[in-house]
Scaffold this active site. Structure first.
Site, PDB file in Angstrom:
ATOM      1  N   CYS A  33       1.004  -1.310  -0.137  1.00 12.63           N
ATOM      2  CA  CYS A  33       0.092  -0.148   0.079  1.00 12.63           C
ATOM      3  C   CYS A  33       0.816   1.387  -0.002  1.00 12.63           C
ATOM      4  O   CYS A  33       2.246   1.171   0.062  1.00 12.63           O
ATOM      5  CB  CYS A  33      -1.007   0.031   1.149  1.00 12.63           C
ATOM      6  N   CYS A  36       3.379   1.465   2.924  1.00 13.78           N
ATOM      7  CA  CYS A  36       4.751   0.737   2.759  1.00 13.78           C
ATOM      8  C   CYS A  36       5.805   1.614   2.036  1.00 13.78           C
ATOM      9  O   CYS A  36       6.696   1.721   2.094  1.00 13.78           O
ATOM     10  CB  CYS A  36       4.338  -0.272   2.187  1.00 13.78           C
ATOM     11  N   ASP A 479      11.555  23.859 -33.812  1.00 16.60           N
ATOM     12  CA  ASP A 479      12.609  23.749 -34.952  1.00 16.60           C
ATOM     13  C   ASP A 479      12.129  23.469 -36.147  1.00 16.60           C
ATOM     14  O   ASP A 479      11.084  23.059 -36.373  1.00 16.60           O
ATOM     15  CB  ASP A 479      13.792  22.982 -34.291  1.00 16.60           C
ATOM     16  N   ASP A 680      15.271  18.295 -33.021  1.00 14.05           N
ATOM     17  CA  ASP A 680      16.055  17.020 -33.260  1.00 14.05           C
ATOM     18  C   ASP A 680      17.563  17.202 -33.404  1.00 14.05           C
ATOM     19  O   ASP A 680      18.352  16.319 -33.322  1.00 14.05           O
ATOM     20  CB  ASP A 680      15.638  16.510 -34.445  1.00 14.05           C
ATOM     21  N   ASP A 684      19.652  22.116 -30.672  1.00 14.54           N
ATOM     22  CA  ASP A 684      18.316  22.084 -30.066  1.00 14.54           C
ATOM     23  C   ASP A 684      18.398  21.814 -28.495  1.00 14.54           C
ATOM     24  O   ASP A 684      17.397  21.851 -27.779  1.00 14.54           O
ATOM     25  CB  ASP A 684      17.223  21.328 -30.767  1.00 14.54           C
TER      26      ASP A 684
END
Length: 793
Positions: A33, A36, A479, A680, A684
């Site tokens: 739970c 815990c 971009d 990419d 960037d």
């Protein structure tokens, strides 16, 4: 002195450089739970030398970042074990596939064990209920649930088992005592062991509540069995509650088993990915072809893949042609044609042709293994919205224990007409109806289901925090090259300056030699253009990159500059001779790359990158979601605006260096925007890290993928819109789960305590209370599973 030394250690630890820290993911068993999870996380975080600890109830592990000079991983494992939970050292050489397969096997074994115990306990509970019928006193029949059971069972039992009602009451009680002891000691053993461990560590969790509730019922019933005369002398019927204790255990185990099964379904995406990895492959070594285990493949091996087989490892095609189904990794439904020099990914399906390929990665270094590892880390991560559940879980169980005691006292003080049986039943019902599990599962199950669904759609989401931040995005920065456009530009024109002593071919040949060392898509276009003209490209003697501006170097003893007009202007190269041609190219969407050789303008290479057809529709979807779309590019203003007009971008910020993109992101944030950045390239990466959410295109550079919070497995901007929509759906489910978990406990505990008894005579049976508790956590998991079937509206 000791305090001073400890303070010095803490201060030194706070200054520990990140390079010194280590991170370990420790498998943990026995958590049931949120209490815990919260206890273990606080305990690990409090250890000297630990910088950060994150415990996952769903993935059953603890991710700990620590200073190895102060504490060791072995010590952390022993510390977890000392609290009563299971833990083991992770195997360093174990692959992501083997680790996940082991985890799946453990979860399946746990589910089957819970299911077996639930079935046996349920049958034992039914028997105990029937055997208890002849023992029911008038006081117990005041329980509405027991009255309903008696009306349903009594006639059938008298007809089928008349001898049952002739057995002496003591014999029935002793039979129920033995049956109850067996169920508690076998099926319910885990609750009592974990409750005792929690007590030793001065904490409490769900097991504490179950152990106290069923233990109280058993001990009270045992006293009635062993000393019935004592109760009769005090005017009380020696009623036993064995059937209640057994049924509580049975119902909770049933709920746990169903919950375990549902949680395994939330991890289906991981199992699907692991199943993509073939077990063996055909490898050609020294002209001899043999089938070997995939783990034995080495980088550089020649691998033969036949039609219908899965590609075993990442590699480069050397010979053959085929179409490859990459849908399980990228979400792209159409097969991708592969020929010589094309890259292939391990786990994808070769459809119609034979391929001979050279392995470039294997094991933990392969794309599929990285995806599995990333997804596991994402599903172990914690969303900020969980912090509320953590704070409540820390005090939840002690508060419930206090409520149970107050309930018992209140019944005796405020309801003097009520009997002890009713007071006892209400106190036990409070214990067993409370459910910290639902709070602990509310967010992690949704994160697991959402990240798994994202993986199936070609979106790798790095965790709950990224999901939560993505929901709040109102501005998307894009971009240009490789994000809005295809990322595969081509040379469309070559021009030389009037005073140049180099021809077009000579200039292109030297420019290609320098750009061959570059990873930028525009540089690659120059190289492809030279190769297409059949030019012999020499080797560059030196090379230096200036991200966002250009490159410089030496080729055949010539000093060469290639880049923007600003880049050449900074080096005192005049470009007026070709400005008219450059402006014309820019208005048509072309990008002029200026070339200077030996300090003088030589000419320019015009490169154009076609717009990705999906970008127009994707940006339209972002606008429909209320997003402001901004283009950030290092390209010149004219070219950028020409592309922006084609796709419908709201705002263009051009001619940016990498730091300029970061500054642009921060300006947008200063305006109050919550910004996602998609890109990419290497240039960037800083902007991806600066944005509230970084989205890396899967075909991009590794550094961009590392900086991104989300990776799109194919270069299609529709993935950005899909990720935002998925995050909003996931956060909606998380809030539903949290509301249900809190509302359930806020309403059920007072009802179990008997607040409705004076109004309508409703008193909840402990058996019904345990059924409600078991199915409350199950409902949270089932609600999260809706995300596994999520589709864009």
């Amino acid at each position: 002195m000791a305090n001073s030394a400890a303070a010095n250690m803490v201060e030194a630890h706070s200054r520990t450089p990140a390079a010194v820290l280590e991170r370990v993911r420790i498998p943990v068993t026995g958590m049931t739970c949120a209490a815990c999870q919260s206890f273990l996380q606080r305990m690990l975080a409090g250890e000297a030398g630990v910088r950060e600890a994150a415990v996952s109830l769903m993935m059953h592990n603890a991710a700990v970042t620590f200073d190895p000079r102060i504490v060791t991983a072995e010590h952390l494992v022993e510390k977890i074990r000392s609290t009563g939970y299971g833990a083991q050292m992770p195997v360093g050489a174990e692959s992501a596939f083997a680790d996940q397969e082991r985890n799946d096997a453990e979860q399946l074994r746990a589910y089957r064990n819970l299911r077996r115990k639930a079935w046996v306990s349920g049958i034992a509970g039914a028997v105990a209920m029937m055997v208890s019928m002849p023992l029911m006193s008038a006081e117990r029949m005041r329980d509405p649930f027991m009255r309903w059971v008696a009306r349903a069972l009594d006639p059938a039992l008298h007809a089928a088992f008349p001898w049952l009602f002739r057995i002496h009451a003591n014999g029935l009680r002793f039979f129920l005592l033995a049956l109850s002891a067996f169920i508690a000691g076998w099926a319910g053993r885990q609750f009592y062991i974990k409750a005792w461990s929690a007590l030793r560590n001065r904490t409490a969790d769900m097991n504490t509540l179950i152990a106290l509730g069923t233990g109280a019922a058993f001990l009270y019933s045992a006293a009635c069995t062993l000393a019935p005369g004592y109760f009769l002398r005090h005017g009380m019927a020696p009623d036993v509650y064995y059937e209640a204790g057994i049924l509580i255990i049975a119902l909770i185990l049933t709920g746990n088993a169903l919950e375990s099964r549902a949680k395994r379904r939330t991890a289906q995406a991981l199992r699907t990915l692991v199943e993509l990895q073939p077990k063996s492959a055909r490898v050609s070594r020294d002209g001899v072809e043999a089938e070997i285990a995939v783990e034995a493949i080495e980088s550089g091996d020649i691998v033969v893949v036949r039609p219908g087989e899965r590609i075993p490892v990442d590699g480069i095609v050397l010979a053959g042609a085929s179409s490859v189904d990459e849908s399980m990794l990228t979400g792209e439904s159409l097969p991708v044609e592969k020929t010589a020099q094309d890259r292939v990914i391990g786990g994808t399906l070769n459809q119609r042709g034979s391929l001979e390929m050279r392995a470039t990665a294997h094991g933990a270094g392969g794309t599929l293994a990285k995806i599995v590892r990333l997804l596991r880390e994402a599903q172990s991560s914690r969303a900020p919205v969980e912090h509320l559940a953590d704070r409540i879980s820390a005090i939840f169980v002690p508060a419930v224990l206090a409520c149970s005691v107050v309930t018992l006292i209140a019944w005796r003080v405020l309801a003097p007409g009520a009997n002890a049986v009713q007071a006892f039943a209400a106190a036990v019902a409070v214990l067993v109806i409370a459910c910290p599990c639902a709070m602990g599962l509310a967010v992690p199950t949704a994160v697991m289901a959402a990240t798994g669904r994202g993986a199936a759609l070609g979106l790798l989401i790095k965790g709950g925090e990224a999901l939560q931040r993505l929901e709040k995005i109102d501005t998307v920065a894009l971009d240009k090259t490789g994000t809005i456009t295809r990322g595969r530009p081509e040379v469309i024109a070559v021009a030389v300056a009037p005073e140049s002593r180099f021809t077009k071919g000579e200039m292109l040949r030297l420019a290609a030699a320098l750009e061959r060392a570059s990873e930028h898509p525009l540089g690659e276009a120059v190289v492809r253009g030279a190769e297409a003209m059949g030019l012999a490209i020499p080797r560059a003697q030196s090379f230096e990159s200036f991200p966002g501006r250009g490159v410089s170097g030496t080729v055949e003893e010539h000093a060469i500059l290639i880049g923007s007009v600003t880049f050449l202007g900074e080096r005192s190269v005049r470009t007026e001779a070709l400005q008219p041609e450059a402006e014309k190219a820019s208005t048509q969407g072309g990008t002029p790359l200026w070339v200077a050789i030996d300090g003088a303008l030589t000419g320019m290479v015009v490169v154009a990158d076609a717009v990705n057809p999906a970008s127009v529709g994707a940006i339209r979807r972002l606008h429909a979601e209320g997003m402001r779309v901004v283009m950030l590019t290092g390209d010149n203003e004219r070219t950028a605006r020409a592309i922006a007009r084609q796709v419908g971008v709201d705002e263009v910020i051009a001619e940016l260096f990498p730091q300029g993109k970061v500054d642009a992101i921060r300006r947008l944030q200063a305006e109050g925007c919550v910004v996602a950045m998609a890109g990419d390239g290497v240039n960037d990466a800083p902007a991806l890290a600066a944005a509230d959410v970084g989205i890396a295109m899967g075909a991009g550079a590794d550094v961009a993928l590392e900086a991104g919070d989300i990776t799109l497995m194919r270069s299609d901007l529709n993935g950005v819109a899909t990720a935002i929509a998925l995050s909003r759906g996931a956060m909606h489910v998380m809030r539903q789960n949290l509301f249900w978990a809190f509302a359930y406990n806020a309403l059920s505990i007072p009802i179990a305590a008997g607040v409705l008894y004076p109004v309508c005579g409703l008193l909840l049976s402990p058996v019904l209370a345990s059924a409600a508790m078991a199915f409350s956590s199950l409902s949270v998991v089932v609600n999260s599973l809706r995300l596994s079937r999520w589709k864009l509206a």
